[in-house]
Design a protein around this motif. Structure first.
Motif, PDB file in Angstrom:
ATOM      1  N   LEU A   1       0.832  -1.204   0.000  1.00  0.00           N
ATOM      2  CA  LEU A   1       0.000   0.000   0.000  1.00  0.00           C
ATOM      3  C   LEU A   1       0.868   1.257   0.000  1.00  0.00           C
ATOM      4  O   LEU A   1       0.602   2.215  -0.743  1.00  0.00           O
ATOM      5  CB  LEU A   1      -0.924  -0.006   1.217  1.00  0.00           C
ATOM      6  N   PHE A   2       1.902   1.263   0.821  1.00  0.00           N
ATOM      7  CA  PHE A   2       2.780   2.432   0.869  1.00  0.00           C
ATOM      8  C   PHE A   2       3.508   2.621  -0.461  1.00  0.00           C
ATOM      9  O   PHE A   2       3.717   3.756  -0.896  1.00  0.00           O
ATOM     10  CB  PHE A   2       3.761   2.302   2.038  1.00  0.00           C
ATOM     11  N   ASP A   3       3.886   1.514  -1.103  1.00  0.00           N
ATOM     12  CA  ASP A   3       4.492   1.630  -2.438  1.00  0.00           C
ATOM     13  C   ASP A   3       3.533   2.324  -3.404  1.00  0.00           C
ATOM     14  O   ASP A   3       3.947   3.150  -4.228  1.00  0.00           O
ATOM     15  CB  ASP A   3       4.868   0.244  -2.974  1.00  0.00           C
ATOM     16  N   LYS A   4       2.243   1.984  -3.301  1.00  0.00           N
ATOM     17  CA  LYS A   4       1.247   2.561  -4.214  1.00  0.00           C
ATOM     18  C   LYS A   4       1.091   4.066  -4.025  1.00  0.00           C
ATOM     19  O   LYS A   4       0.757   4.779  -4.971  1.00  0.00           O
ATOM     20  CB  LYS A   4      -0.117   1.879  -4.020  1.00  0.00           C
ATOM     21  N   VAL A   5       1.302   4.546  -2.804  1.00  0.00           N
ATOM     22  CA  VAL A   5       1.158   5.984  -2.552  1.00  0.00           C
ATOM     23  C   VAL A   5       2.522   6.681  -2.489  1.00  0.00           C
ATOM     24  O   VAL A   5       2.642   7.804  -2.010  1.00  0.00           O
ATOM     25  CB  VAL A   5       0.345   6.260  -1.261  1.00  0.00           C
ATOM     26  N   ASP A   6       3.539   5.975  -2.993  1.00  0.00           N
ATOM     27  CA  ASP A   6       4.890   6.547  -3.123  1.00  0.00           C
ATOM     28  C   ASP A   6       5.470   7.011  -1.790  1.00  0.00           C
ATOM     29  O   ASP A   6       6.044   8.100  -1.683  1.00  0.00           O
ATOM     30  CB  ASP A   6       4.890   7.710  -4.127  1.00  0.00           C
ATOM     31  N   LEU A   7       5.279   6.177  -0.772  1.00  0.00           N
ATOM     32  CA  LEU A   7       5.883   6.446   0.528  1.00  0.00           C
ATOM     33  C   LEU A   7       6.709   5.231   0.948  1.00  0.00           C
ATOM     34  O   LEU A   7       6.306   4.091   0.711  1.00  0.00           O
ATOM     35  CB  LEU A   7       4.810   6.696   1.596  1.00  0.00           C
ATOM     36  N   PRO A   8       7.872   5.471   1.572  1.00  0.00           N
ATOM     37  CA  PRO A   8       8.574   4.338   2.180  1.00  0.00           C
ATOM     38  C   PRO A   8       7.811   3.903   3.431  1.00  0.00           C
ATOM     39  O   PRO A   8       6.927   4.614   3.910  1.00  0.00           O
ATOM     40  CB  PRO A   8       9.940   4.940   2.547  1.00  0.00           C
ATOM     41  N   LEU A   9       8.133   2.732   3.965  1.00  0.00           N
ATOM     42  CA  LEU A   9       7.538   2.296   5.233  1.00  0.00           C
ATOM     43  C   LEU A   9       8.667   1.831   6.132  1.00  0.00           C
ATOM     44  O   LEU A   9       9.170   0.715   5.995  1.00  0.00           O
ATOM     45  CB  LEU A   9       6.507   1.184   5.025  1.00  0.00           C
ATOM     46  N   ARG A  10       9.053   2.712   7.041  1.00  0.00           N
ATOM     47  CA  ARG A  10      10.176   2.415   7.929  1.00  0.00           C
ATOM     48  C   ARG A  10       9.677   1.890   9.269  1.00  0.00           C
ATOM     49  O   ARG A  10      10.110   2.328  10.326  1.00  0.00           O
ATOM     50  CB  ARG A  10      11.044   3.655   8.104  1.00  0.00           C
ATOM     51  N   ARG A  11       8.719   0.984   9.195  1.00  0.00           N
ATOM     52  CA  ARG A  11       8.205   0.306  10.386  1.00  0.00           C
ATOM     53  C   ARG A  11       8.224  -1.185  10.098  1.00  0.00           C
ATOM     54  O   ARG A  11       7.293  -1.743   9.506  1.00  0.00           O
ATOM     55  CB  ARG A  11       6.781   0.782  10.700  1.00  0.00           C
ATOM     56  N   ASP A  12       9.326  -1.850  10.492  1.00  0.00           N
ATOM     57  CA  ASP A  12       9.465  -3.272  10.198  1.00  0.00           C
ATOM     58  C   ASP A  12       8.321  -4.088  10.786  1.00  0.00           C
ATOM     59  O   ASP A  12       7.960  -5.150  10.265  1.00  0.00           O
ATOM     60  CB  ASP A  12      10.794  -3.794  10.734  1.00  0.00           C
ATOM     61  N   ASP A  13       7.725  -3.602  11.891  1.00  0.00           N
ATOM     62  CA  ASP A  13       6.642  -4.339  12.537  1.00  0.00           C
ATOM     63  C   ASP A  13       5.352  -4.313  11.730  1.00  0.00           C
ATOM     64  O   ASP A  13       4.436  -5.094  11.982  1.00  0.00           O
ATOM     65  CB  ASP A  13       6.378  -3.778  13.938  1.00  0.00           C
ATOM     66  N   LEU A  14       5.279  -3.414  10.730  1.00  0.00           N
ATOM     67  CA  LEU A  14       4.038  -3.244   9.975  1.00  0.00           C
ATOM     68  C   LEU A  14       4.122  -3.700   8.527  1.00  0.00           C
ATOM     69  O   LEU A  14       3.090  -3.888   7.883  1.00  0.00           O
ATOM     70  CB  LEU A  14       3.609  -1.767   9.997  1.00  0.00           C
ATOM     71  N   CYS A  15       5.325  -3.880   7.987  1.00  0.00           N
ATOM     72  CA  CYS A  15       5.469  -4.109   6.538  1.00  0.00           C
ATOM     73  C   CYS A  15       4.623  -5.270   6.025  1.00  0.00           C
ATOM     74  O   CYS A  15       3.984  -5.176   4.976  1.00  0.00           O
ATOM     75  CB  CYS A  15       6.933  -4.337   6.183  1.00  0.00           C
TER      76      CYS A  15
END
Length: 203
Positions: A57-71
């Protein structure tokens, strides 16, 4: 409804689908009600994962996701309304505000519904931006779409024996494996799935 009958308020409750509810969206669903009043109800299905995870989902909105617990956490089908829009259910998250020496707190995000009972639902992108930096609420559940009932509609479905209701338990939302959430919600009522009849009972 009789005038002397107090309206029910199921905000911060679970709706648990009865076996006779065979709608594809709601069969064996657990819905967390974010709002319920005389105008209707709004909730999020918490046990119907989609085929996309939060990293996707974050890839789709062009955001990184720096929360390993959520990826790897799934994005859920929250309901049939506005299925292209994201809804983030999370623990309360406030920012300190200092005004003339007085410390107070206000919601950290632009569009947040504070739910009596201790949770918040945010629909603005700033919560995703916070999560993308590694910050934001610790426990979150993200859905695409939501569930809605018009005036009197949910009460009618309850009368038809479509749903069981119980006070919500946030551990079921955030800490229980997805495949166990339906049974765990039933256990809050002291019930097991095999005890439920597919037939509506009317006195």
């Amino acid at each position: 409804m009789a005038e002397d009958t107090a309206p029910i308020n199921l905000t911060h409750h679970f709706l648990i689908a009865m076996p006779g509810l065979e709608d594809a969206t709601f069969s064996r669903s657990v819905v967390y009600l974010c709002e319920h009043n005389a105008r209707g109800a709004l909730g999020l299905v918490i046990n119907k994962p989609s085929d996309i995870n939060l990293k996707g989902l974050f890839d789709k909105v062009d955001l990184p996701l720096r929360r390993d617990d959520l990826c790897a956490a799934p994005v859920f089908h929250g309901g049939p309304v506005q299925t292209e829009r994201g809804f983030v259910l999370h623990e309360p998250f406030t920012t300190p505000v200092t005004d003339q020496g007085q410390d107070s707190k206000e919601p950290a995000y632009a569009a947040t519904l504070t739910i009596p009972g201790g949770l918040e639902m945010t629909t603005s992108k700033d919560v995703l931006e916070a999560l993308s930096t590694g910050a934001g609420p610790r426990r979150v559940l993200v859905t695409l779409g939501y569930s809605a009932w018009g005036q009197g509609q949910l009460e009618s479905e309850l009368a038809d024996n479509s749903w069981l209701t119980v006070d919500a338990d946030t551990d079921v939302i955030f800490d229980t494996p997805v495949e166990q959430r339906y049974d765990r919600a039933l256990k809050l009522l002291g019930l097991e799935a095999w005890m439920l009849s597919r037939e509506a009972g009317h006195a």
